[in-house]
Design a protein around this motif. Structure first.
Motif, PDB file in Angstrom:
ATOM      1  N   SER B  40       0.848  -1.192   0.000  1.00 18.83           N
ATOM      2  CA  SER B  40       0.000   0.000   0.000  1.00 18.83           C
ATOM      3  C   SER B  40       0.878   1.234   0.000  1.00 18.83           C
ATOM      4  O   SER B  40       2.078   1.156   0.235  1.00 18.83           O
ATOM      5  CB  SER B  40      -0.917   0.021   1.222  1.00 18.83           C
ATOM      6  OG  SER B  40      -0.189   0.432   2.351  1.00 18.83           O
ATOM      7  N   TYR B  46      -5.425   2.605   2.171  1.00 22.10           N
ATOM      8  CA  TYR B  46      -6.507   1.755   1.670  1.00 22.10           C
ATOM      9  C   TYR B  46      -6.337   1.440   0.192  1.00 22.10           C
ATOM     10  O   TYR B  46      -7.031   0.616  -0.346  1.00 22.10           O
ATOM     11  CB  TYR B  46      -7.849   2.431   1.903  1.00 22.10           C
ATOM     12  CG  TYR B  46      -7.816   3.893   1.534  1.00 22.10           C
ATOM     13  CD1 TYR B  46      -7.430   4.833   2.482  1.00 22.10           C
ATOM     14  CD2 TYR B  46      -8.091   4.305   0.249  1.00 22.10           C
ATOM     15  CE1 TYR B  46      -7.343   6.163   2.147  1.00 22.10           C
ATOM     16  CE2 TYR B  46      -8.002   5.628  -0.088  1.00 22.10           C
ATOM     17  CZ  TYR B  46      -7.636   6.559   0.864  1.00 22.10           C
ATOM     18  OH  TYR B  46      -7.527   7.866   0.521  1.00 22.10           O
ATOM     19  N   GLN B  48      -4.516  -0.513  -2.014  1.00 22.23           N
ATOM     20  CA  GLN B  48      -3.566  -1.617  -1.969  1.00 22.23           C
ATOM     21  C   GLN B  48      -3.395  -2.231  -3.350  1.00 22.23           C
ATOM     22  O   GLN B  48      -4.243  -2.080  -4.209  1.00 22.23           O
ATOM     23  CB  GLN B  48      -4.064  -2.673  -0.977  1.00 22.23           C
ATOM     24  CG  GLN B  48      -4.223  -2.085   0.416  1.00 22.23           C
ATOM     25  CD  GLN B  48      -4.653  -3.104   1.437  1.00 22.23           C
ATOM     26  OE1 GLN B  48      -4.845  -4.275   1.138  1.00 22.23           O
ATOM     27  NE2 GLN B  48      -4.813  -2.648   2.669  1.00 22.23           N
ATOM     28  N   THR B 110      -8.108 -12.038   3.666  1.00 17.95           N
ATOM     29  CA  THR B 110      -7.741 -10.622   3.662  1.00 17.95           C
ATOM     30  C   THR B 110      -8.028  -9.998   2.306  1.00 17.95           C
ATOM     31  O   THR B 110      -8.596  -8.904   2.216  1.00 17.95           O
ATOM     32  CB  THR B 110      -6.233 -10.467   3.972  1.00 17.95           C
ATOM     33  OG1 THR B 110      -5.932 -11.235   5.118  1.00 17.95           O
ATOM     34  CG2 THR B 110      -5.855  -9.029   4.196  1.00 17.95           C
ATOM     35  N   LYS B 113     -11.811  -9.757   1.662  1.00 16.12           N
ATOM     36  CA  LYS B 113     -12.428  -8.743   2.501  1.00 16.12           C
ATOM     37  C   LYS B 113     -12.098  -7.337   1.998  1.00 16.12           C
ATOM     38  O   LYS B 113     -12.957  -6.469   1.922  1.00 16.12           O
ATOM     39  CB  LYS B 113     -11.950  -8.914   3.950  1.00 16.12           C
ATOM     40  CG  LYS B 113     -12.623  -7.992   4.921  1.00 16.12           C
ATOM     41  CD  LYS B 113     -12.855  -8.631   6.276  1.00 16.12           C
ATOM     42  CE  LYS B 113     -13.539  -7.653   7.203  1.00 16.12           C
ATOM     43  NZ  LYS B 113     -12.618  -6.737   7.874  1.00 16.12           N
ATOM     44  N   HIS B 114     -10.841  -7.166   1.631  1.00 18.17           N
ATOM     45  CA  HIS B 114     -10.453  -5.841   1.170  1.00 18.17           C
ATOM     46  C   HIS B 114     -11.181  -5.465  -0.128  1.00 18.17           C
ATOM     47  O   HIS B 114     -11.674  -4.346  -0.273  1.00 18.17           O
ATOM     48  CB  HIS B 114      -8.945  -5.750   0.969  1.00 18.17           C
ATOM     49  CG  HIS B 114      -8.485  -4.364   0.677  1.00 18.17           C
ATOM     50  ND1 HIS B 114      -8.252  -3.442   1.673  1.00 18.17           N
ATOM     51  CD2 HIS B 114      -8.281  -3.703  -0.487  1.00 18.17           C
ATOM     52  CE1 HIS B 114      -7.901  -2.293   1.131  1.00 18.17           C
ATOM     53  NE2 HIS B 114      -7.910  -2.420  -0.184  1.00 18.17           N
ATOM     54  N   GLU B 117     -14.622  -4.391   0.645  1.00 22.96           N
ATOM     55  CA  GLU B 117     -14.702  -3.047   1.216  1.00 22.96           C
ATOM     56  C   GLU B 117     -14.447  -1.992   0.158  1.00 22.96           C
ATOM     57  O   GLU B 117     -15.140  -0.975   0.100  1.00 22.96           O
ATOM     58  CB  GLU B 117     -13.709  -2.911   2.365  1.00 22.96           C
ATOM     59  CG  GLU B 117     -14.061  -3.798   3.544  1.00 22.96           C
ATOM     60  CD  GLU B 117     -13.483  -3.277   4.847  1.00 22.96           C
ATOM     61  OE1 GLU B 117     -12.348  -2.792   4.811  1.00 22.96           O
ATOM     62  OE2 GLU B 117     -14.180  -3.369   5.869  1.00 22.96           O
ATOM     63  N   ASP B 174      -9.042   2.611   7.661  1.00 18.90           N
ATOM     64  CA  ASP B 174      -8.604   3.011   6.326  1.00 18.90           C
ATOM     65  C   ASP B 174      -9.775   3.338   5.417  1.00 18.90           C
ATOM     66  O   ASP B 174      -9.733   4.261   4.620  1.00 18.90           O
ATOM     67  CB  ASP B 174      -7.800   1.877   5.686  1.00 18.90           C
ATOM     68  CG  ASP B 174      -6.441   1.748   6.329  1.00 18.90           C
ATOM     69  OD1 ASP B 174      -6.067   2.687   7.052  1.00 18.90           O
ATOM     70  OD2 ASP B 174      -5.779   0.740   6.096  1.00 18.90           O
TER      71      ASP B 174
END
Ligand SMILES: Nc1nc2c(ncn2[C@@H]2O[C@H](COP(=O)(O)OP(=O)(O)OP(=O)(O)O)[C@@H](O)[C@H]2O)c(=O)[nH]1
Ligand SMILES: [Mg+2]
Lengths: 203, 847
Positions: B40, B46, B48, B110, B113-114, B117, B174
């Protein structure tokens, strides 16, 4: 998680009735009530502050000032990065209480805690019992931020938090420079049982 | 070698390595060990991106890392879970799948999920000009072309739902920053003004000649009469190639000629636009290349952070005259990068030119005054100008000349190498170029306006070009045939560059407004709990009697709420007589739940009560996750009780203890009365005496809980025992009474000493020792109990009780020895065994 996104915990401490809740409500919601109830508990509120160096998110704990809750305050300052010690400029006793709070923080508080002193109820300056010079030199002697404030008139409230925010940012950049992020690597290979066994044979 | 260090070395200081995983992936058809990294940017964590590195040699990291691919972690990434890892692909690039073998399930979660979001905030499909992931363009060469495409699929766009809602749990995280950034972007027009900057960019290969001519036409973007001269531009960017001749002898350049060119152009510009003053804000030269940036005097404060980066395009150790000057600057708050390049010549060198373009975009780097690195792609507007040297393919010289004469430029441009490479090999694919409706810029007979020199197999070609990336508008694109000193004609372009100018005050205002909405949203969504009372008085509390007070909790907020009792026993306000039930729980919005406060004073609590009058007050903290804490204060009004009191106090109180209005000890201090035996003890003993000593099971059977409760109460109130009170219950209460005493009748150290004397000397000696050392009151009470118990031994024929057995039962209640030892209140220097203590007591019963 990145340091930048973490909340900065700030705790307000001081004798009952000095205006801790009023200061927080003025700062967070820009409201003021003369009939505000005493705090029984620890109220949590948050606010994002905009600085030229970036933003900071305050998580503010407004504690109960009444003496019988005194010992509970430790739960809140133990994890704080900054503490605002509030006294009422028209009340000498509250000033002495503020000094005692500072003593307690030195003895039991977290290391590197940023301390700010707020002499509140500045609008009642004609009834002042504690001269600014005295409070200011005390603040200087302990390396604390000093601000006269009035939750009623807004005087000094923004600046108080801004100065704290700037100090937090400064401290953080020192800290992050000191501890470079550690990161663990897991590997599909090293987790294979075969590899582990081989190592055992060698030992 | 440490893989983390190795990968970190490949990244910039402004980037964070969030995760690194050694995985297996298919590379060129074979499974290969690779580094899968999640990276990142520090200023926008946020945003990434996935980085896939391949160690050049497996496990010999010194061989370096090859960056295989960089992908932004946006909603275009699709992750497909597999038993041994996962697959991922880019939505618009669905033919290529990356197959990752890993057993780290956390990594997959991860990522998923990212992406989930990010999808909330991503307003449009990712593309080269996206507002997000600008930092990623530093690794442009590792970003697949499908990812960078400017013309994103609008069909896709409309079918994707954009939620853009900040969830309460995102506050302070984030994602909140992503939301804020997005909101600021949406409201950009409120605080930014677009300043349309008129920018002229000219490129010219001067063939080592001059300066000698008037260049007015070039600067005014004028070729034919039908073109009006340009009105004074805000900026003029001049890119020259071969401004001096380079030879193997002179590879550095020619400073004198360079200075001549600079002053000539400077003068010419100021002459071309009378009434305006232009000043040079940036200049750089590299061998034959020269870049100069002029701005109107009034504009000079708005051009900042001018940085240059030169790329030499040496070929196999030979330093040629080819290279590029990259120059960047901030134009108001937009960033601009200008590349002036001279690429390899000759028709057959198209592939080399491609490589040179890649090299320039990789190696052109700037260090800003903030110490931040930028590459050429990390700019809002990028202009790529120069003698790119691309030629026309597969056409005879004659047919080229014919088509030029017929002005069939578009037909000819079908064969233009740059157009072909752009289309087929992604060279400068994201760059736009204006319509070419002018003669090729190369190769003319020097001194002529439009006669091509085709000797040495040099076909006419559009060698000199100007391309751009970003939302600039091209107004003019052409050449100046009337400038005749070189075999190249100067090429001009005129752009309208919409630079963003941020009003700092307005920006601050909008920012605080956005922050305020986020804060409001957060306060709105913060858990809110209502508690029926925060001060509870509980009256009529009795020893060993459970009392329950019920509070009601109501979730008055809009979201689910979690509460818990915060234990802070070290702060000394929580008391063991209070048990809160439940200690934690969840409430949905508007739900009401009972919170039981169970109050119970047992032995330990009763004892403390007499020592500490504050003991009946208690504050506990009920915390709400993510919200405020409540302090709930409980005050017990507890009835006085003989349980937990001391003999010394009890003998001074003739009236029933439960009726006392003061604390027991306060009352005792004032009292002048003094009995020998506390009335409560005497009542129990008298009761048992009255029932005779013969019944079996006394002191052994449990007795009835209800009866026992009433006996305790009767002892404290002075009421008569209930009719059905039995010896079993009573005998139990007697033991309990002794056990509860604030101080034991015989203190452990006396017992220890007496035991030792008994062992080494005799019982009478031990007995004497106790008599001499014990206070009168304790001694009296002790002997009172011994005498009472002896009656049972006298009747052992009936009740089966022996001195040994009774001693075993009574030693601990009389001495509290074990209890105090376990609590660390008594640390014997010589270890006294339980049997020794029992023995001593049994001797008293025998004697
Ligand atoms: N004149 C004046 N009155 C103030 C000011 N700030 C607070 N007050 C008043 O002082 C009283 C106490 O204020 P609070 O904010 O409840 O004080 P507190 O420190 O939170 O008190 P506890 O919660 O009991 O610890 C209220 O009546 C407020 O209206 C101020 O700046 N000027
Ligand atoms: Mg308060």
């Amino acid at each position: 998680m990145d340091d930048n996104s973490a909340q900065a915990k700030v705790v307000l401490l001081g004798e009952a009735g000095v205006g801790k809740s009023s200061i927080v409500l003025r700062f967070v919601a820009d409201t003021y009530h003369s009939d505000i109830e005493p705090t029984i508990g620890a109220s949590f509120l948050s606010k994002i502050v905009n600085l030229s160096e970036g933003t900071i998110k305050f998580g503010i704990w407004d504690t109960a000032g009444q003496e019988r809750y005194h010992s509970l305050a430790r739960m809140y300052y133990a994890e704080a990065v900054a503490a605002i010690l509030v006294y009422d400029i028209t009340n000498r006793k509250s000033y002495e209480a503020m000094k005692n709070w500072h003593k307690e923080l030195v003895e039991q508080g977290p290391k590197n805690l940023i301390v700010a002193i707020a002499g509140n109820k500045e609008d009642l300056v004609e009834k002042e019992q504690v001269e600014m010079e005295e409070a200011k030199s005390f603040a200087e002697s302990i390396g604390a931020i000093y601000k006269k404030t009035s939750a009623k008139t807004r005087y000094g409230i923004e600046q108080l938090f801004k100065e704290i925010a700037i100090k937090i940012k400064d401290n953080r950049s020192i800290v992050t420079r000191e501890k470079r992020g550690s990161i663990r690597v897991t590997s599909a290979v090293s987790q294979q049982p075969g590899v582990a066994k081989e190592k055992k044979c060698c030992s | 070698m440490n893989p983390v260090k190795t990968v970190q070395n490949k990244l910039r200081n402004s980037e964070n390595l969030l995760k690194l995983e050694i995985v297996t992936t298919q590379y060129k058809g074979n499974p290969k060990e690779c580094f899968f990294a999640l990276v990142s940017n520090k200023s926008c964590p946020y945003e990434q991106a996935i980085f896939l590195f391949r160690p050049r040699k497996i496990f010999s990291l010194s061989g370096g890392l090859e960056l295989l691919i960089v992908l932004p972690l946006t909603k275009e990434i699709q992750i497909i879970q597999k038993s041994d890892g996962f697959l991922f692909r880019w939505l618009t690039y669905d033919t290529t799948l990356w197959n990752i073998t890993t057993n780290n399930k956390k990594l997959i979660n991860t990522l998923i999920k990212h992406i989930e979001e990010v999808s909330r905030y991503q307003r449009e499909p990712f593309h080269a000009l996206s507002n997000s992931h600008k930092w990623m363009w530093y690794y442009e060469s590792a970003i697949p072309i499908q990812v960078r495409s400017i013309e994103y699929n609008t069909e896709n766009n409309s079918t994707q739902k954009i939620s853009n809602v900040l969830l309460p749990e995102h506050y302070g995280k984030d994602m909140m920053n992503a939301y804020i950034k997005d909101q600021l972007k949406i409201r950009e027009t409120e605080y930014t003004e677009i300043r349309d900057i008129k920018m002229i960019i000219g490129t010219w290969n001067t063939a080592g000649k001059g300066p000698s001519e008037d260049l007015f036409l070039w600067f005014c973007c004028q070729n034919d009469v039908y073109l009006e001269p340009e009105q004074s531009p805000d900026m003029i960017v001049i890119c020259l190639q071969e401004m001096c001749e380079l030879s193997p002898k002179n590879i550095v350049g020619d400073d004198v000629r360079m200075r001549n060119w600079m002053s000539h152009i400077c003068n010419q510009i100021n002459d071309s636009f009378p009434g305006n003053q232009y000043t040079i804000v940036g200049d750089e030269h590299l061998m034959g290349l020269l870049t100069m940036i002029f701005v109107k005097f009034s504009m000079r404060d708005y051009i900042n952070e001018i940085k240059t980066s030169c790329v030499k395009l040496g070929f196999k150790g030979y330093v040629g005259n080819k290279g590029a000057i990259c120059m960047r600057f901030d134009l108001f708050e937009s960033s601009v990068c200008i590349i002036n390049c001279h690429l390899a010549a000759h028709k057959n060198q198209a592939k080399l030119r491609n490589e040179q373009i890649k090299t320039i975009s990789k190696e052109g780097k700037f260090v800003l005054s903030s110490k931040e690195f930028r590459n050429v792609y990390e700019h809002d507007f990028i202009f790529w100008a120069g003698d790119l040297n691309y030629r026309l393919n597969n056409l005879s010289t004659d047919s080229i000349i014919n088509k030029i004469n017929a002005k069939h430029f578009s037909e000819l441009l079908e064969y233009d190498q740059l157009n072909i490479e752009k289309r087929e090999n992604d060279i400068l694919a994201e760059f736009h170029e204006g319509k070419i409706d002018f003669m090729p810029s190369f190769k003319y007979r020097i001194g002529t306006t439009n006669q091509f020199n085709t000797s040495n197999k040099r076909d006419p070609a559009w060698c000199d070009r100007i391309l751009w990336r970003g939302e600039a508008f091209l107004m003019r694109y052409g050449i100046c045939n009337y400038i005749i000193q070189s075999d190249h004609k100067p090429v001009f372009s005129s752009f309208m560059v919409p630079a963003k100018h941020t009003d700092p005050l307005l920006f601050e205002q909008v920012k605080s407004e956005v922050y305020k909405t986020v804060d409001d949203m957060h306060h709105e969504s913060m858990p809110k709990l209502k508690i029926s009372e925060n001060f509870v008085e509980i009256t009529g509390v009795r020893y060993k009697t459970l009392l329950t007070k019920v509070l009601t909790l109501e979730n008055v907020g809009a979201n689910i709420l979690k509460f818990e009792v915060k234990h802070n026993r070290d702060l000394g306000l929580h008391k063991s007589w209070l048990a809160v039930e439940p200690e934690e729980g969840t409430l949905i919005s508007r739900q009401i739940k009972e919170l039981k406060l169970n109050v119970y004073f047992g032995k330990n609590q009763a004892r403390k009560l007499n020592k500490n009058p504050e003991y009946t007050n208690c504050i506990f903290v009920l915390g709400v996750k993510g919200g405020s804490d409540f302090f709930i204060e409980i005050q017990c009004k507890i009835n006085g009780s003989c349980f937990g009191a001391s003999i010394q106090n009890l003998i001074k109180i003739p009236q029933p203890i439960a009726s006392l209005s003061e604390k027991l000890s306060t009352f005792a201090d004032k009292s002048t009365a003094a009995m020998e035996i506390p009335k409560e003890l005497a009542r129990m003993v008298d009761f048992l005496k009255s029932k005779g000593y013969r019944e079996k099971g006394i002191f052994q059977e449990a007795g009835d809980t209800e009866i026992k409760k009433d006996i305790r109460w009767a002892l404290d109130t002075g009421d008569p025992f209930r009719e059905d009170a039995d010896i079993f219950s009573m005998s139990n209460i007697l033991l309990e009474f002794l056990d509860c005493l604030e101080q034991p009748l015989l203190l452990p150290d006396l017992v220890s000493e007496a035991c030792q004397i008994f062992q080494t000397n005799s019982f009478p000696a031990a007995r004497n020792y106790l008599v001499n050392n014990l206070d009168q009151i304790s001694m009296k009470n002790f002997l009172y109990i011994i005498d009472f118990l002896k009656n049972y031994i006298d009747n052992s024929l009936y009740n089966g009780l022996t001195a040994v057995f009774l001693a075993k039962l009574f030693t601990e209640p009389i001495t509290h020895f074990m209890e105090m030892e376990n609590a660390g209140e008594y640390n014997p220097s010589v270890k006294i065994l339980p049997t020794q203590r029992n023995q001593l007591l049994s001797m008293f019963l025998y004697s």
